[in-house]
Motif scaffolding. Structure first.
Motif, PDB file in Angstrom:
ATOM      1  N   PHE A  37      15.176 -75.510  34.279  1.00 15.67           N
ATOM      2  CA  PHE A  37      15.634 -76.877  34.518  1.00 15.67           C
ATOM      3  C   PHE A  37      15.023 -77.579  33.032  1.00 15.67           C
ATOM      4  O   PHE A  37      14.208 -78.186  33.176  1.00 15.67           O
ATOM      5  N   GLY A  38      15.722 -78.425  32.875  1.00 11.28           N
ATOM      6  CA  GLY A  38      15.990 -80.297  31.945  1.00 11.28           C
ATOM      7  C   GLY A  38      16.071 -81.315  32.842  1.00 11.28           C
ATOM      8  O   GLY A  38      15.681 -82.022  32.786  1.00 11.28           O
ATOM      9  N   CYS A  39      17.202 -81.369  34.368  1.00 15.74           N
ATOM     10  CA  CYS A  39      17.186 -82.603  34.688  1.00 15.74           C
ATOM     11  C   CYS A  39      18.160 -83.014  35.807  1.00 15.74           C
ATOM     12  O   CYS A  39      17.113 -83.846  36.276  1.00 15.74           O
ATOM     13  N   VAL A  41      20.439 -83.784  36.834  1.00 11.08           N
ATOM     14  CA  VAL A  41      21.565 -84.222  37.587  1.00 11.08           C
ATOM     15  C   VAL A  41      22.302 -84.062  37.075  1.00 11.08           C
ATOM     16  O   VAL A  41      24.059 -84.648  36.982  1.00 11.08           O
ATOM     17  N   ALA A  43      23.323 -83.489  32.943  1.00 11.17           N
ATOM     18  CA  ALA A  43      23.506 -84.012  32.010  1.00 11.17           C
ATOM     19  C   ALA A  43      22.931 -83.166  31.011  1.00 11.17           C
ATOM     20  O   ALA A  43      22.838 -84.176  30.030  1.00 11.17           O
ATOM     21  N   CYS A  44      22.601 -81.960  30.863  1.00 12.21           N
ATOM     22  CA  CYS A  44      21.767 -81.757  29.526  1.00 12.21           C
ATOM     23  C   CYS A  44      22.377 -80.248  29.512  1.00 12.21           C
ATOM     24  O   CYS A  44      22.438 -79.718  28.729  1.00 12.21           O
ATOM     25  N   ALA A  46      20.844 -77.433  30.779  1.00 11.55           N
ATOM     26  CA  ALA A  46      20.129 -76.157  30.686  1.00 11.55           C
ATOM     27  C   ALA A  46      20.340 -75.129  31.771  1.00 11.55           C
ATOM     28  O   ALA A  46      19.727 -74.535  31.509  1.00 11.55           O
ATOM     29  N   CYS A 100      17.181 -74.933  25.788  1.00 17.55           N
ATOM     30  CA  CYS A 100      18.429 -75.195  26.092  1.00 17.55           C
ATOM     31  C   CYS A 100      19.369 -74.605  25.727  1.00 17.55           C
ATOM     32  O   CYS A 100      20.399 -74.232  26.486  1.00 17.55           O
ATOM     33  N   GLN A 128      29.910 -80.495  24.427  1.00 14.88           N
ATOM     34  CA  GLN A 128      28.945 -82.067  24.574  1.00 14.88           C
ATOM     35  C   GLN A 128      28.426 -82.249  25.861  1.00 14.88           C
ATOM     36  O   GLN A 128      27.593 -82.765  25.423  1.00 14.88           O
ATOM     37  N   GLY A 129      28.109 -81.426  26.933  1.00 15.54           N
ATOM     38  CA  GLY A 129      27.070 -81.266  27.973  1.00 15.54           C
ATOM     39  C   GLY A 129      25.972 -81.306  27.778  1.00 15.54           C
ATOM     40  O   GLY A 129      25.583 -80.824  29.146  1.00 15.54           O
ATOM     41  N   LEU A 131      22.750 -80.587  26.063  1.00 16.87           N
ATOM     42  CA  LEU A 131      21.517 -81.220  25.253  1.00 16.87           C
ATOM     43  C   LEU A 131      20.863 -80.446  24.272  1.00 16.87           C
ATOM     44  O   LEU A 131      20.443 -79.110  24.988  1.00 16.87           O
TER      45      LEU A 131
END
Lengths: 154, 746
Positions: A37-39, A41, A43-44, A46, A100, A128-129, A131
């Motif tokens: 779990f990173g975000c 939404v 956006a990361c 992970a 990540c 690039q998606g 992080l």
């Protein structure tokens, strides 16, 4: 109502509300914690897993919407029997904090399944998606190129 | 001073203890070892092991937080080098929170010297004061200190253990210890007989450790090499355990909401909607926030967000502009420190040209990939706490106070950290998890913050302002008069950790500004503390993160005013002050093929910052691609004195730079109505695969002292980029983030 889920070749009966994201089904119910779990939404990256071979953000796929067989980092390879892409990750000593990297590896594995000789631009587009706050990008890039050539030798 | 000397000698006491079927080697916390050092009686002290050998094998302890910087591997290598074991054959553990695992180097760093200019006396004083690290229980991973701290002590631990094992073998074989050799975990007798350490461990536990000499670096076989990281397979297969991954039997999942008006009270809340949501087991009133315990983390997050809370106001001005107005106001007050005051800055040298500039940088979040979390199990008489953290002994004390238990009743289990960057040196995530677990005794509860909660409840890198005045004459800088104003993260942290207000000159506020190795005859730097209650903390490279930008942008402005090439301008001033600083500038000049000229559409900038004992120079190249500016290439040179693992040093240099560039391009925490306006990565992004530069790193080893590596890569990246943008566009970058001024590729 229990939902049937196939993860890494094993079938699970999951008793959770339909809208619980796959990420949290995997982590807190199935007990596969390699997916991170990173975000929440998308956006990361992970939480990236494969559904029928396609890389998806598991934080955005509701349990009731899982349309196929799920593969997580644990299903890709194990410490004693790593997938070629994981071996490339080890050879290039990619991970720093490492949080990540499950997502990075799953995203890269999907890229290589589609494109056996990705260029740097292909890697930029595909990755690039995902992080990485430690900044391991140069070694991720090198590991993907290396894995691509190792997969071709096989 | 005599007493300091006495304490110092005793500090390095390496002892041993017999354990079931084996032996442990380690360090004592205070001067009186216990009869049974692993189970001390009252008033006696425990041995905290660095090496444990039994019939199962060899285990090494690396009690520093592994947050990606490779400390676990290099720390183990320091022991393994002298112990003569192979890295593949050992287990490396973090170990418990223990005062004997104190960080001596961290306190030495607090001395108000520049670092590069210290005498041996000051160096020894720093080491001696390191004892304070012991008495303050500072088992802390931070300040890029781990290798400075462990370099001597861990090799001594390894050598002591090796000689003790040899003595056990000598006794068994009836030969002299000097006739024996060791290699790969075995003692070798003159006749070639090989006895594994595991077989000697029990006997070794009954022997007083003999004195052991450290090996000459020319005989090293592990240190100085690129070693495979001990954590690499786990982190590549999803099997490495982070705090968020621990799964004690019967675990419940919680999430939390604290006042987004940071530090404000909670007036009231209504949780009736949350109570009936799926999976919810309990709503917990934390006094200053709310938590929900559920059967699943996501269900807990949904429910805690459904609680209607009336939050009180923040104890600071509610808008960003008002915060910066208060920071600017601090310039009017007497400085908190003037740590450099050379020559006379009040008189402009004859014929010199004066220039001035003002700079501003924003508050920043740490934004670790793994959101804050901790897992706690409270039984009424004992608390178990699992989490990634940078300060387990402080955490143990905080949790004990929270749970009203003795420190000894709190067991801290430190996992891998999904990023630290200073954030996990704070204690809030463990305190909250403790409170939640106390509401549900005998049940382990994992409290995970949503990304939004994490982003909006940080201890931020302070927003900062600088007013720089300088003068150039005959192509050189002859005067620098700089002032920085910001909140003091040191004073705030001292108050958070100890409950007592921090005071005195704050070196951290001015580091990277007062201690830069340039021979400028008139040089004064003062620090002004802004009195604000926005929570601020230690962010990778700390004061250097803003001061590096201020100092090195201003150096560029002075070079420009002097009509000089910015790299040559620095090189000349550094040569006269600290050769390793000139060395790294010379290195990036060669690596980048620096000529001072760039083709149309290409810009290059240079910066050099000396921080944590390591000078780092960077050249950054930006390219205009149809109006969008891409950070194309970077060259980094650092001088760490001794590269214990060159691969790790390079990875840290690149990572530190990318962390800094991420902040330089888009990083900005702003406030409105007292609340942080950034919620998640879309509002607070970082460099990614497509916009991170191709990078080349060179590691030099001429520095007379061992320098840090985890942080020094960050500070020069921000000004090097700003200076490159000036070279490309002719527009000077004086305010961060740069995306507000330049059309950078994001």
């Amino acid at each position: 109502m229990a939902t049937n889920l196939n993860v890494n070749g094993t079938s699970y009966q999951v008793d959770l509300p339909d809208d619980v994201p796959l990420l949290w089904v995997l982590r807190d119910e199935v007990g596969l914690t390699g997916t991170k779990f990173g975000c929440g939404v998308a956006a990361c990256g992970a939480c990236t897993v494969h559904i029928d071979g396609e890389a998806v953000r598991s934080c955005q796929v509701a349990l009731s919407d899982v349309w196929g067989d799920v593969t997580t980092i644990e299903g890709l390879g194990t410490p004693d029997s790593m997938a070629k892409i994981q071996q490339a990750w080890v050879d290039h000593q990619v991970a720093q904090c490492g949080y990540c990297q499950s997502g990075q590896i799953m995203q890269a594995a999907a890229l290589l399944a589609e494109n056996s000789s990705p260029t740097d631009a292909d890697i930029d587009d595909a990755m690039q998606g995902n992080l990485c706050r430690c900044g391991t990008y140069p070694r991720i890039r090198a590991a993907i190129h290396d894995a691509a050539s190792k997969l071709k030798e096989a | 001073m005599a007493s300091v000397g006495k304490i110092l000698r005793r500090t390095f006491l390496i002892g041993s203890a017999a354990i079931v079927g084996g032996v442990a080697f380690g360090a004592y916390y205070v001067t009186r070892p216990a009869a049974n050092p692993l189970k001390p009686a009252k008033g006696e002290t425990a041995l905290s092991p660095f090496i444990l050998i039994d019939q199962q094998g060899v285990t090494l302890f690396a009690p520093r937080a592994e947050m990606g910087q490779g400390v676990m591997t290099t720390w183990a290598a320091l022991i393994a080098e002298e112990l003569d074991v192979e890295m593949d054959d050992i287990r490396v553990l973090h170990g418990p929170a223990a005062a004997a695992y104190y960080n001596s180097a961290l306190v030495g760093e607090g001395l108000p010297n520049k670092g590069y200019d210290i005498s041996d006396f000051q160096h020894n004083l720093g080491e001696a004061l390191g004892v304070l690290g012991k008495t303050l229980s500072l088992q802390v991973t931070g300040g890029s200190t781990s290798m400075k701290d462990g370099f001597e002590r861990m090799r001594e631990a390894g050598a002591t253990a090796r000689e003790t094992l040899k003595q056990a073998a000598a006794d068994r074989l009836g030969v002299d210890r000097a006739q024996l050799k060791t290699e790969a975990g075995v003692v070798i007798a003159p006749d070639g007989t090989r006895i594994p350490y595991t077989e000697l461990a029990e006997a070794a536990g009954r022997i007083d450790p003999p004195h052991a000499e450290l090996r000459d670096p020319s005989d090293w076989r592990l240190l100085g090499q690129n070693l495979p990281r001990v954590d690499i397979v786990g982190k590549t297969t999803g099997t490495a355990e982070y705090g968020i991954d621990v799964r004690p039997e019967g675990l419940k999942f919680a999430s939390v909401r604290m006042n987004p008006k940071l530090g404000g009270a909670m007036n009231s809340f209504n949780a009736s909607a949350a109570q009936s949501m799926p999976g919810v087991e309990m709503v917990v009133d934390l006094g200053n926030g709310v938590a929900v315990v559920a059967t699943n983390t996501w269900l807990a997050i949904q429910a805690v967000e459904a609680i209607d809370v009336d939050w009180a106001d923040a104890p600071y001005p509610s808008e960003t502009d008002d915060l910066f107005a208060t920071i600017a106001q601090a310039f009017e007050d007497a400085p908190n420190s003037t740590m450099r005051d050379d020559g006379d800055v009040d008189v402009l040298p004859d014929g010199a040209t004066e220039i001035t500039a003002e700079y501003r940088v924003p508050y920043l979040a740490h934004s670790t990939m793994e959101p804050m979390n901790a897992t706690a199990l409270f039984t009424g008489t004992k608390l178990d706490l699992w989490c990634g953290n940078q300060a387990p002994t402080l955490l143990q004390i905080r949790a004990a106070n929270t749970a009203n238990l003795d420190k000894e009743a709190v067991e801290v289990h430190t996992t891998y950290l999904g990023g630290g960057f200073g954030r996990r040196g704070e204690l809030d995530f463990a305190e909250i998890a403790t409170k939640v677990a106390m509401a549900m005794p005998n049940v382990p509860v994992q409290t995970t913050w949503s990304r939004e909660e994490d982003m909006r409840h940080d201890f931020y890198r302070p927003g900062a302002l600088a007013r720089m005045r300088g003068a150039v004459k005959d192509g050189a800088a002859v005067l620098i008069d700089g002032k920085v104003a910001a909140q003091s993260c040191t004073q705030q942290a001292v108050e958070r950790y100890t409950g007592m207000p921090g005071g005195g000159p704050d070196k951290v506020l001015v580091e990277g500004l007062f201690n830069q190795p340039y021979a400028v005859p008139n040089y004064r730097i003062s620090g002004h503390i802004a009195d604000l209650d926005v929570p601020v903390g230690f962010w990778r490279s700390v004061g250097n993160s803003h001061n590096g930008f201020f100092h090195e942008t201003f150096m560029d402005e002075m070079a420009h005013a002097a009509g000089r090439d910015p790299l040559e301008f620095r090189l000349e001033l550094a040569k006269a002050e600290f050769a390793p600083a000139a060395g790294v500038l010379q290195a990036v000049k060669e690596m980048s093929g620096w000529t001072g000229q760039t083709p149309d559409g290409v810009g290059r900038g240079v910066a050099m910052t000396y921080s944590f004992g390591t000078p780092v120079a960077q050249v950054i190249e930006v390219v205009d691609e149809d109006g969008t500016i891409r950070i194309a290439k970077a060259w980094i040179a650092c001088d760490v004195g001794l590269a214990l693992d060159p691969g790790t040093v390079k990875a840290q240099m690149v990572g530190g730079m990318i962390y800094g560039l991420s902040a330089a391009v888009t990083g900005e925490i702003t406030f409105s109505d007292g609340e942080v306006e950034q919620y998640n990565f879309p509002d607070y992004d970082a460099l990614r695969m497509h916009n991170a530069p191709l990078t080349e790193v060179r590691v030099l080893e001429t520095n007379p002292r061992l320098g840090g590596v985890g942080e020094p890569g960050t500070p020069p990246s921000l000004p090097a980029l700003g200076n490159a943008l000036f070279d490309l566009t002719g527009e000077r970058a004086r305010t961060l983030p740069l995306i507000n001024q330049f059309n950078l590729l994001v």
